[in-house]
Scaffold this motif. Structure first.
Motif, PDB file in Angstrom:
ATOM      1  N   MET A   1      17.305  34.763  58.184  1.00  0.00           N
ATOM      2  CA  MET A   1      15.792  34.933  58.415  1.00  0.00           C
ATOM      3  C   MET A   1      15.544  34.723  59.877  1.00  0.00           C
ATOM      4  SD  MET A   1      14.683  33.126  54.759  1.00  0.00           S
ATOM      5  CE  MET A   1      14.627  33.806  53.437  1.00  0.00           C
ATOM      6  N   ASN A   2      16.082  33.641  60.368  1.00  0.00           N
ATOM      7  CA  ASN A   2      15.677  33.301  61.676  1.00  0.00           C
ATOM      8  C   ASN A   2      16.105  34.350  62.808  1.00  0.00           C
ATOM      9  OD1 ASN A   2      14.731  31.522  63.722  1.00  0.00           O
ATOM     10  ND2 ASN A   2      16.740  30.968  64.131  1.00  0.00           N
ATOM     11  N   ALA A   3      17.247  35.007  62.662  1.00  0.00           N
ATOM     12  CA  ALA A   3      17.666  36.314  63.390  1.00  0.00           C
ATOM     13  C   ALA A   3      16.683  37.175  63.229  1.00  0.00           C
ATOM     14  CB  ALA A   3      18.897  36.558  63.014  1.00  0.00           C
ATOM     15  N   PRO A  54       6.950  48.722  57.139  1.00  0.00           N
ATOM     16  CA  PRO A  54       5.766  48.144  56.362  1.00  0.00           C
ATOM     17  C   PRO A  54       6.224  46.939  55.582  1.00  0.00           C
ATOM     18  CG  PRO A  54       5.610  50.387  56.413  1.00  0.00           C
ATOM     19  CD  PRO A  54       6.592  50.303  56.922  1.00  0.00           C
ATOM     20  N   GLU A  55       7.320  47.093  54.932  1.00  0.00           N
ATOM     21  CA  GLU A  55       7.963  46.003  54.333  1.00  0.00           C
ATOM     22  C   GLU A  55       8.509  44.967  55.076  1.00  0.00           C
ATOM     23  OE1 GLU A  55       8.420  49.948  52.123  1.00  0.00           O
ATOM     24  OE2 GLU A  55       8.934  49.264  54.106  1.00  0.00           O
ATOM     25  N   GLY A  56       8.966  45.160  55.892  1.00  0.00           N
ATOM     26  CA  GLY A  56       9.586  44.173  57.141  1.00  0.00           C
ATOM     27  C   GLY A  56       8.227  43.554  57.607  1.00  0.00           C
ATOM     28  N   GLU A  61       5.864  37.960  57.800  1.00  0.00           N
ATOM     29  CA  GLU A  61       4.653  37.111  57.650  1.00  0.00           C
ATOM     30  C   GLU A  61       4.978  36.062  56.772  1.00  0.00           C
ATOM     31  OE1 GLU A  61       1.886  37.207  59.449  1.00  0.00           O
ATOM     32  OE2 GLU A  61       2.320  38.904  60.410  1.00  0.00           O
ATOM     33  N   ARG A  62       5.726  36.087  55.701  1.00  0.00           N
ATOM     34  CA  ARG A  62       6.034  35.246  54.815  1.00  0.00           C
ATOM     35  C   ARG A  62       7.122  34.263  55.278  1.00  0.00           C
ATOM     36  NH1 ARG A  62       5.595  36.904  48.487  1.00  0.00           N
ATOM     37  NH2 ARG A  62       5.637  34.656  48.367  1.00  0.00           N
ATOM     38  N   LEU A  67       9.946  29.346  57.460  1.00  0.00           N
ATOM     39  CA  LEU A  67      10.850  28.805  58.444  1.00  0.00           C
ATOM     40  C   LEU A  67      10.144  27.592  59.036  1.00  0.00           C
ATOM     41  CD1 LEU A  67      12.644  31.839  60.168  1.00  0.00           C
ATOM     42  CD2 LEU A  67      13.826  30.355  58.547  1.00  0.00           C
ATOM     43  N   ALA A  68       8.777  27.811  59.570  1.00  0.00           N
ATOM     44  CA  ALA A  68       8.064  26.825  59.928  1.00  0.00           C
ATOM     45  C   ALA A  68       8.215  25.574  58.990  1.00  0.00           C
ATOM     46  CB  ALA A  68       6.670  26.996  60.147  1.00  0.00           C
TER      47      ALA A  68
END
Length: 297
Positions: A1-3, A54-56, A61-62, A67-68
């Motif tokens: 996810m971070n990558a 669009p899916e990306g 956004e989520r 991660l934050a």
């Protein structure tokens, strides 16, 4: 996810890999694995660029919020037992770095001995996200809409020269009299136009485009030229504060105020402020608040 987040923000796999200190191939495999797990294409890849599907975009956004939150949880759990540590990457204008930050940095290290600072010095507008920079000290208005900007100070300009120069050429009583005396100009970049000397008046601002005997593109050299009695300068108050206090420079036209210039600390909105970055920003804020040439009036 971070990558994935880093690729979206950096715009290329290569830049993302650099900020993550990972091989390009590793980042590519991570994204491919993520897409296989999700069974959806997140990125459109070409030889020159990467765009988000669009899916990306929805996934990005989520994931950014997730991660934050995760970083917040981990930081809260560890801060009670661990001191801030690690390296903070900072960008700053050269004059603020040499005249304000570096002379006071020993006190920061005394309070936070486990935090290292990587200070990039220059007047370029670095891309914080693409270059993996934690925060930057910016002079002037912030034009990057996607960055968080915290105003930490401001400065006015001081017009002045050495006592030796003023004894030889006389002290101007009005801004217009600057045309009759040797002046030194400061430009933003090599070959650019020198900044006009600016003053406030009852009807607005007065800008003087002077014919300078010398033009420089570095604030530190600009101050050195004034100390060599080469002419009258108009420099940021923080840059000449010590020279005026010691009597090396004498301010002139003190009845004429100058417009203020804001100073901000900026950082990317989707990057969680770790303990090490937060303590550095808090220290910078306190440093500017007590500096006579930078604290807000």
């Amino acid at each position: 996810m971070n990558a994935f987040v880093r690729v979206v923000e950096a715009g290329t796999f290569t830049k993302a890999a650099d900020t993550l200190n990972l091989p390009n191939a590793t980042v590519t495999r991570l994204i491919q694995s993520l897409e296989q797990d999700l069974k959806v294409r997140l990125l459109h890849r070409t030889t020159r660029s990467v765009t988000v599907t669009p899916e990306g975009a929805t996934y990005y956004e989520r994931v950014v919020r997730l991660l934050a939150d995760l970083s917040d949880i981990e930081s809260s759990a560890s801060q009670s037992t661990a001191k801030p540590s690690g390296r903070v990457r900072v960008e700053s204008a050269a004059a603020i770095a040499s005249l304000v930050i570096l002379p006071a940095l020993e006190e920061f290290y005394r309070d936070f001995p486990d935090v290292g600072i990587e200070l990039g010095v220059g007047n370029r507008r670095a891309d914080l996200v693409a270059e993996g920079i934690d925060c930057a000290i910016r002079v002037g208005e912030i034009t990057e809409q996607m960055l968080v900007a915290r105003r930490i100070g401001e400065f006015h300009f001081t017009t002045g020269a050495t006592p030796k120069f003023l004894a030889a050429h006389g002290t101007p009583a009005t801004p217009e009299e600057l045309h009759e005396r040797p002046t030194i100009g400061l430009e933003a970049a090599r070959g650019g136009r020198a900044f006009p000397f600016r003053f406030k008046t009852a009807s607005g601002e007065l800008e003087l485009a002077l014919s300078h005997r010398l033009v420089l593109n570095d604030t530190t050299s600009y101050l050195a030229a004034a100390l060599a009695s080469l002419g009258i300068i108009q420099a940021p108050a923080y840059a000449v504060h010590e020279a005026i206090r010691s009597g090396q420079l004498m301010p002139v036209l003190q009845d004429w105020d100058t417009p203020s210039t804001p100073v901000h600390v900026i950082y990317a909105p989707n990057r969680y402020l770790s303990a090490k970055v937060r303590v550095f920003i808090d220290w910078i804020v306190a440093l500017f608040e007590r500096h006579e040439g930078l604290k807000r009036r």
